[in-house]
Scaffold this motif. Structure first.
Motif, PDB file in Angstrom:
ATOM      1  N   PRO A  18       0.806  -1.236   0.000  1.00  0.00           N
ATOM      2  CA  PRO A  18       0.000   0.000   0.000  1.00  0.00           C
ATOM      3  C   PRO A  18       0.835   1.281   0.000  1.00  0.00           C
ATOM      4  CG  PRO A  18      -0.821  -1.567   1.619  1.00  0.00           C
ATOM      5  CD  PRO A  18       0.494  -2.093   1.154  1.00  0.00           C
ATOM      6  N   TYR A  19       2.071   1.214   0.462  1.00  0.00           N
ATOM      7  CA  TYR A  19       2.927   2.390   0.567  1.00  0.00           C
ATOM      8  C   TYR A  19       3.605   2.749  -0.762  1.00  0.00           C
ATOM      9  CZ  TYR A  19       2.576   1.947   5.678  1.00  0.00           C
ATOM     10  OH  TYR A  19       2.132   1.873   6.970  1.00  0.00           O
ATOM     11  N   VAL A  20       3.631   1.803  -1.700  1.00  0.00           N
ATOM     12  CA  VAL A  20       4.375   2.035  -2.946  1.00  0.00           C
ATOM     13  C   VAL A  20       3.491   1.927  -4.170  1.00  0.00           C
ATOM     14  CG1 VAL A  20       6.563   1.298  -1.938  1.00  0.00           C
ATOM     15  CG2 VAL A  20       5.092  -0.409  -3.046  1.00  0.00           C
ATOM     16  N   ALA A  21       2.187   1.986  -3.966  1.00  0.00           N
ATOM     17  CA  ALA A  21       1.256   1.789  -5.079  1.00  0.00           C
ATOM     18  C   ALA A  21       1.436   2.825  -6.178  1.00  0.00           C
ATOM     19  CB  ALA A  21      -0.182   1.811  -4.558  1.00  0.00           C
ATOM     20  N   ASP A  22       1.774   4.077  -5.802  1.00  0.00           N
ATOM     21  CA  ASP A  22       1.903   5.123  -6.830  1.00  0.00           C
ATOM     22  C   ASP A  22       3.317   5.209  -7.404  1.00  0.00           C
ATOM     23  OD1 ASP A  22       3.307   6.234  -4.733  1.00  0.00           O
ATOM     24  OD2 ASP A  22       2.004   7.985  -4.500  1.00  0.00           O
ATOM     25  N   GLY A  23       4.269   4.460  -6.830  1.00  0.00           N
ATOM     26  CA  GLY A  23       5.625   4.428  -7.372  1.00  0.00           C
ATOM     27  C   GLY A  23       6.440   5.679  -7.146  1.00  0.00           C
ATOM     28  N   ALA A  24       5.969   6.600  -6.297  1.00  0.00           N
ATOM     29  CA  ALA A  24       6.661   7.884  -6.144  1.00  0.00           C
ATOM     30  C   ALA A  24       7.814   7.825  -5.140  1.00  0.00           C
ATOM     31  CB  ALA A  24       5.661   8.957  -5.707  1.00  0.00           C
ATOM     32  N   ALA A  25       7.713   6.958  -4.155  1.00  0.00           N
ATOM     33  CA  ALA A  25       8.671   6.966  -3.046  1.00  0.00           C
ATOM     34  C   ALA A  25       9.838   6.016  -3.286  1.00  0.00           C
ATOM     35  CB  ALA A  25       7.967   6.595  -1.748  1.00  0.00           C
ATOM     36  N   ARG A  26      10.945   6.360  -2.668  1.00  0.00           N
ATOM     37  CA  ARG A  26      12.078   5.430  -2.592  1.00  0.00           C
ATOM     38  C   ARG A  26      11.903   4.596  -1.323  1.00  0.00           C
ATOM     39  NH1 ARG A  26      17.304   8.507  -2.916  1.00  0.00           N
ATOM     40  NH2 ARG A  26      16.863   8.297  -5.147  1.00  0.00           N
ATOM     41  N   VAL A  27      12.139   3.309  -1.430  1.00  0.00           N
ATOM     42  CA  VAL A  27      12.007   2.411  -0.292  1.00  0.00           C
ATOM     43  C   VAL A  27      13.381   2.170   0.320  1.00  0.00           C
ATOM     44  CG1 VAL A  27      11.266   0.140   0.505  1.00  0.00           C
ATOM     45  CG2 VAL A  27       9.997   1.282  -1.330  1.00  0.00           C
ATOM     46  N   LEU A  28      13.493   2.425   1.615  1.00  0.00           N
ATOM     47  CA  LEU A  28      14.707   2.085   2.351  1.00  0.00           C
ATOM     48  C   LEU A  28      14.424   0.827   3.166  1.00  0.00           C
ATOM     49  CD1 LEU A  28      16.012   5.515   3.739  1.00  0.00           C
ATOM     50  CD2 LEU A  28      16.468   4.426   1.522  1.00  0.00           C
ATOM     51  N   PHE A  29      15.036  -0.282   2.772  1.00  0.00           N
ATOM     52  CA  PHE A  29      14.962  -1.505   3.553  1.00  0.00           C
ATOM     53  C   PHE A  29      16.056  -1.414   4.608  1.00  0.00           C
ATOM     54  CE2 PHE A  29      13.125  -2.819  -0.537  1.00  0.00           C
ATOM     55  CZ  PHE A  29      11.958  -3.450  -0.111  1.00  0.00           C
ATOM     56  N   SER A  30      15.658  -1.089   5.834  1.00  0.00           N
ATOM     57  CA  SER A  30      16.629  -0.807   6.887  1.00  0.00           C
ATOM     58  C   SER A  30      16.762  -1.993   7.836  1.00  0.00           C
ATOM     59  CB  SER A  30      16.208   0.438   7.670  1.00  0.00           C
ATOM     60  OG  SER A  30      17.196   0.811   8.607  1.00  0.00           O
ATOM     61  N   ALA A  31      17.996  -2.443   8.016  1.00  0.00           N
ATOM     62  CA  ALA A  31      18.296  -3.546   8.926  1.00  0.00           C
ATOM     63  C   ALA A  31      19.295  -3.069   9.964  1.00  0.00           C
ATOM     64  CB  ALA A  31      18.870  -4.736   8.151  1.00  0.00           C
ATOM     65  N   HIS A  32      19.335  -3.752  11.097  1.00  0.00           N
ATOM     66  CA  HIS A  32      20.343  -3.427  12.101  1.00  0.00           C
ATOM     67  C   HIS A  32      21.727  -3.704  11.522  1.00  0.00           C
ATOM     68  CE1 HIS A  32      22.518  -3.150  15.854  1.00  0.00           C
ATOM     69  NE2 HIS A  32      21.406  -2.822  16.490  1.00  0.00           N
ATOM     70  N   GLY A  33      22.654  -2.784  11.723  1.00  0.00           N
ATOM     71  CA  GLY A  33      23.985  -2.948  11.182  1.00  0.00           C
ATOM     72  C   GLY A  33      24.854  -3.873  12.016  1.00  0.00           C
TER      73      GLY A  33
END
Length: 344
Positions: free
Chosen positions: A176-191
């Motif tokens: 639901p957060y990327v349906a319009d394709g406008a945002a960049r997705v940051l897949f954030s994991a613990h370093g």
């Protein structure tokens, strides 16, 4: 058959006065700081004393304690129900073994001693294996089980970074957060410190596989995404890119962001404070036009199915469903290498 499941998780302070001892337990873990004793004890005492005031301020945003135990208890309840429905002829008991605060492995082992299981499955709530998380918890459990006199056959699900239902849960939460394709997705994991990975820890590789599988399941053409890492502490070089740097880059490029906690399955300080508050403020300061964060998986039905499948499909003490390694050769800290397994 009486079948026990031990959920491994990090743990968190349950009151302001628990913050410093929680931090001490964390930094006194050989998997976190590799110094010999008594040097490690002294360093852990120094770090925990210095960091406790700042950490207590962080937990003030969460009502003075971590919500992790209650959220893990909810996962345990749902998993127990799911397992009982999937295998109605068996009697399941799911217990929690936290690494750095109550309930510790010893407390969980005592519960299982009273239950008298015919078999035990160790199931990490760390989808991607690391010596600093699952590896450390497994070693602690082995000592606790021995002390409690538990002799039931025990299997370990080391990881499930590409398990189908786990990936489905992430994709369903994110879509639901990327349906319009406008945002960049940051897949954030613990370093992790870079030297941990260089010693053969497969964590970073597994995180990248989780991200790749999630992107494929999303099936959003041209998705703009980055795998990045948060929660850096200390002077050592850590794996990257850092989540902070990616937020600042997005600000310079005027790019809206959606952040996914790709390696955290429960809400806790790294999501509710670091991602939501601290990084949210950084995004605003950096000029990010829109900043959203996808919730952790929690008790998402597909994630509960993933955990159920991992327990029922655990074979040979390695990976769920196959009993074979998933990491390429070269990761010397992969449990398959330590058990002498060959690559599948």
């Amino acid at each position: 058959m009486k079948r026990a499941v031990v959920l491994f998780n990090l743990g968190g302070p349950d009151a302001p006065q628990s913050v410093q001892p929680f931090l001490f337990n964390l930094f006194n873990d050989k998997a976190i700081i590799g110094l010999p004793q008594p040097l490690r004890w002294l360093v852990a005492k120094l770090i925990s004393t210095r960091r406790a005031p700042v950490a207590r301020e962080i937990y003030e945003n969460l009502g003075g304690k971590s919500p992790l135990l209650e959220l893990t208890q909810a996962q345990a309840r749902d998993l127990e129900v799911s397992l009982s429905a999937a295998s109605p002829g068996d009697d399941f008991k799911v217990v929690i073994a936290m690494r750095y605060w109550h309930p510790f492995s010893g407390e969980a082992a005592a519960q299982l001693k009273a239950f008298g299981p015919d078999e035990i499955t160790l199931l990490p709530l760390y989808p991607q294996f690391s010596t600093t998380t699952t590896g450390s918890s497994a070693l602690e459990w082995a000592k606790a089980a021995k002390d409690a006199g538990l002799s039931a056959p025990t299997r370990t699900v080391c990881c499930y970074p590409m398990q189908d239902d786990f990936i489905t849960a992430h994709a369903e939460m994110l879509k639901p957060y990327v349906a319009d394709g406008a945002a960049r997705v940051l897949f954030s994991a613990h370093g992790l410190p870079k030297r941990v990975v260089e010693r053969g820890d497969p964590y970073q590789w597994q995180v990248e596989q989780t991200v790749a599988a999630t992107v494929q399941a999303l099936d959003v053409p041209g998705l703009d995404y980055v795998t990045c890492y948060q929660s850096r502490v200390g002077p050592l070089e850590w794996i990257g890119p850092s989540t902070e740097d990616e937020i600042e880059r997005a600000g310079r490029e005027g790019k809206p962001l959606v952040v996914v906690p790709i390696a955290f399955v429960s809400e806790h300080s790294e999501t509710l404070v670091e991602l939501d508050i601290e990084y949210g403020e950084l995004a605003e300061k950096a000029g990010v036009p829109d900043y959203k964060r996808v919730p952790a998986l929690g008790t998402h039905p597909s994630y509960v199915v993933a955990l159920t499948s991992a327990v029922l499909g655990a074979v040979g003490g390695v990976a769920p469903n196959t009993g074979k390694r998933i990491c390429p050769k070269g990761f010397s800290q992969c449990p398959c290498d330590r058990q002498g397994e060959r690559a599948a």
